[in-house]
Design an enzyme around this catalytic site. Structure first.
Site, PDB file in Angstrom:
ATOM      1  N   ASP A  90      44.199  46.673  42.991  1.00 47.20           N
ATOM      2  CA  ASP A  90      43.172  45.630  43.098  1.00 47.20           C
ATOM      3  C   ASP A  90      42.514  45.541  41.728  1.00 47.20           C
ATOM      4  OD1 ASP A  90      41.055  43.980  43.966  1.00 47.20           O
ATOM      5  OD2 ASP A  90      41.052  44.936  45.946  1.00 47.20           O
ATOM      6  N   ASP A 176      40.697  40.137  42.087  1.00 54.76           N
ATOM      7  CA  ASP A 176      39.411  39.950  42.756  1.00 54.76           C
ATOM      8  C   ASP A 176      38.647  38.749  42.202  1.00 54.76           C
ATOM      9  OD1 ASP A 176      37.257  41.312  44.471  1.00 54.76           O
ATOM     10  OD2 ASP A 176      36.213  41.110  42.559  1.00 54.76           O
ATOM     11  N   GLU A 238      42.435  36.197  44.670  1.00 51.93           N
ATOM     12  CA  GLU A 238      41.345  35.902  45.593  1.00 51.93           C
ATOM     13  C   GLU A 238      40.554  34.750  44.971  1.00 51.93           C
ATOM     14  OE1 GLU A 238      37.531  37.836  47.907  1.00 51.93           O
ATOM     15  OE2 GLU A 238      37.825  38.186  45.781  1.00 51.93           O
ATOM     16  N   HIS A 291      38.317  43.392  54.475  1.00 49.28           N
ATOM     17  CA  HIS A 291      37.140  44.262  54.455  1.00 49.28           C
ATOM     18  C   HIS A 291      35.842  43.492  54.226  1.00 49.28           C
ATOM     19  CE1 HIS A 291      38.283  43.443  50.390  1.00 49.28           C
ATOM     20  NE2 HIS A 291      37.132  43.903  49.958  1.00 49.28           N
ATOM     21  N   ASP A 292      35.926  42.202  53.975  1.00 47.15           N
ATOM     22  CA  ASP A 292      34.723  41.387  53.727  1.00 47.15           C
ATOM     23  C   ASP A 292      34.331  40.517  54.916  1.00 47.15           C
ATOM     24  OD1 ASP A 292      34.453  42.204  51.056  1.00 47.15           O
ATOM     25  OD2 ASP A 292      35.808  40.632  50.353  1.00 47.15           O
TER      26      ASP A 292
HETATM   27  C1  NOJ Z   1      35.642  40.389  46.642  1.00 44.51           C
HETATM   28  C2  NOJ Z   1      35.807  41.744  47.257  1.00 44.51           C
HETATM   29  O1  NOJ Z   1      36.756  41.653  48.290  1.00 44.51           O
HETATM   30  C3  NOJ Z   1      34.439  42.161  47.756  1.00 44.51           C
HETATM   31  O2  NOJ Z   1      34.506  43.303  48.573  1.00 44.51           O
HETATM   32  C4  NOJ Z   1      33.539  42.358  46.580  1.00 44.51           C
HETATM   33  O3  NOJ Z   1      32.222  42.611  47.024  1.00 44.51           O
HETATM   34  C5  NOJ Z   1      33.517  41.115  45.683  1.00 44.51           C
HETATM   35  N1  NOJ Z   1      34.808  40.519  45.490  1.00 44.51           N
HETATM   36  C6  NOJ Z   1      32.967  41.451  44.316  1.00 44.51           C
HETATM   37  O4  NOJ Z   1      33.890  42.195  43.571  1.00 44.51           O
END
Ligand code: NOJ
Length: 466
Positions: A90, A176, A238, A291-292
């Site tokens: 990641d 990310d 992402e 996870h978000d």
């Molecule tokens: C996306 C990640 O999946 C998340 O967990 C994180 O808080 C933010 N980007 C900032 O890096």
């Protein structure tokens, strides 16, 4: 391919400190091989003060001691390779931890202003924090200052990072928050929103067009530098933008996460719209949870979880499966988040390997308790041909036989249907029976009684072969 998302903190603890680690992941690789996935993506394992559980990186080329060390990483890559599994890292290129030495040693690698503009941070409040008479930008937490990708030294440093893990055996990266890489060089205010953004936004963001604080000029050139560093390694971005705005990310990356699908509700019209828009790009990476944003079984409802998995694993292009979704694990109770200020603890409870009180996750005190290991665990579901785990495994195997083509099909209200080569898939999102839109030999169903004559049972999905 199917990529299995490992949230290292919550996958398997090997040393009894209550936090998952790399040796634990290695000990559980046979689960992934048995499931039949092609790759695993590790959420960040770098040294970090853990203000955002590793998305605040303090050293891009090492491993946090809580997870292990570089030698353990090498053992994990080797063990993955032996099982034919690729390992994706990641990469967090847009910000570092405030404790990264770069922030002290190279303040000019970050974005500063004499006074704040109106940009807002992802988790609320101004995106600017005072420091030494100036303000630094943080698109996320204040502990995550944004790097300035207009500085060639930043680009060169991040290219070194990208090369480092690929040379060490990683097969690629999940990248990310990449839409935050480039901002308006003049740091102008975000104008008021004049049209819907196309994806859900927080209350603090929704009135703004968010056109200057992200996705700015120079993005394509910066992405080209990333691609240059990794050659043909796999890159999935992402990108928090609707699919109609995926360029230039889709030009440089192999795939882009389909947030329109991830964040939709279980409604056939909305699902059809999201799938059509993302599939048309030919670059969609399908995910229904992470996870978000919460787990598949909670987001879409337990009664729909099996049909949702059937959909996820039969769409065209890479599919991402979040750890625990294969056994239908749900979110934890919505108690106040102890660790994550943005309230995401409930999506990150430990993996449930067996029915014991700690779910087989740790011999110590788990950092978060398992949710319901007695009701849902890998060990029990492996022996049960009717389990969610068995269904997911069969779907991953069947996936290899689906044809390349993709076409959405006309279907009754509440039904999502599509053709994949010589196979057709139909999913009933409603609590009532619905006509099955095509004919064919059933190959796999989300439930034993899913297809009755020409009708599809409530909440059911079926794959047929013409
Ligand atoms: C996306 C990640 O999946 C998340 O967990 C994180 O808080 C933010 N980007 C900032 O890096």
């Amino acid at each position: 391919m199917v990529v299995y998302q490992v949230y290292p903190r919550s996958f398997q603890d090997s040393d009894g400190d209550g936090i998952g680690d790399l040796a634990g992941i290695r000990a559980r690789l046979d689960h992934l091989a048995w499931l039949g996935v092609d790759a695993l993506w590790l959420s960040p394992i770098y040294p970090s003060p853990m203000a955002d559980f590793g998305y605040d990186v303090a050293d891009y080329t090492d491993v946090d001691p809580v997870f292990g060390d570089l030698a353990e990483f090498d053992r994990l890559t080797e063990a993955a390779r032996e099982r034919g599994l690729e390992l994706l890292m990641d990469l967090v290129p847009c910000h570092t931890s405030i404790e990264h030495p770069w922030f002290r040693e190279h303040p000019d690698w970050y974005i500063w202003a004499d006074r704040p503009n109106n940009w807002v941070a992802a988790f609320g409040g101004s995106a600017w924090e005072p420091r030494d008479g100036r303000y630094y930008l943080h698109s996320f937490y204040p502990e995550q200052p944004d790097l300035d990708w207009r500085n060639p030294e930043v680009v060169a440093a991040m290219q070194d990072v990208l090369r480092f893990w690929v040379e060490r055996g990683a097969g690629g990266y999940r990248i990310d928050a990449i839409d935050r890489l480039m901002k308006d060089p003049e740091l102008r205010d975000d104008p008021p929103a004049s049209e819907p953004y196309g994806l859900p936004l927080g209350d603090h963001e929704v009135k703004l067009a968010l056109s200057n604080s992200r996705n700015g000029p120079g993005t394509s050139a910066a992405l080209a530098k990333m691609r240059e560093a990794v050659g043909d390694a796999f890159l999935v971005g992402e990108v928090y933008l609707p699919s109609r705005r995926w360029q230039p990310y889709s030009d440089h990356f192999d795939a882009v996460f389909a947030f329109e699908l991830l964040l939709t509700s279980w409604d056939a019209t909305l699902l059809n719209t999201a799938i059509r828009a993302c599939a048309e790009t030919g670059k969609a990476a399908w995910a229904m949870s992470n996870h978000d944003f919460g787990r598949l079984a909670t987001r879409f409802g337990r009664e729909n979880a099996r049909a949702a998995a059937l959909m996820l694993l039969t769409l065209p292009g890479p599919a991402f499966l979040y750890q625990g979704d294969e056994i239908g694990q749900g979110d934890g109770p919505p108690w106040e988040s102890t660790f994550d200020r943005a309230g995401r603890d409930r999506f990150r409870h430990p993996m449930q390997w067996d029915g014991s009180a700690d779910g087989g996750f740790s011999t110590g005190e788990p950092w978060l308790p398992p949710v319901d290991p007695a009701d849902r665990n890998v060990e029990a579901q492996r022996d049960d041909p009717g389990s969610m785990l068995s269904l997911v495994r069969e779907l991953i195997a069947l996936r290899r036989e689906l044809g390349d083509g993709f076409e959405l099909l006309e279907a009754a209200d509440g039904v999502v249907a599509y053709r994949r080569g010589g196979h057709a898939v139909a999913v009933n999102t409603t609590p009532e029976r619905r006509p099955f839109p095509v004919r064919g030999e059933p190959r796999l169903a989300s439930a034993p009684d899913a297809l009755q004559g020409d009708t599809l049972a409530p909440h059911a999905g079926v794959v047929v072969q013409d």
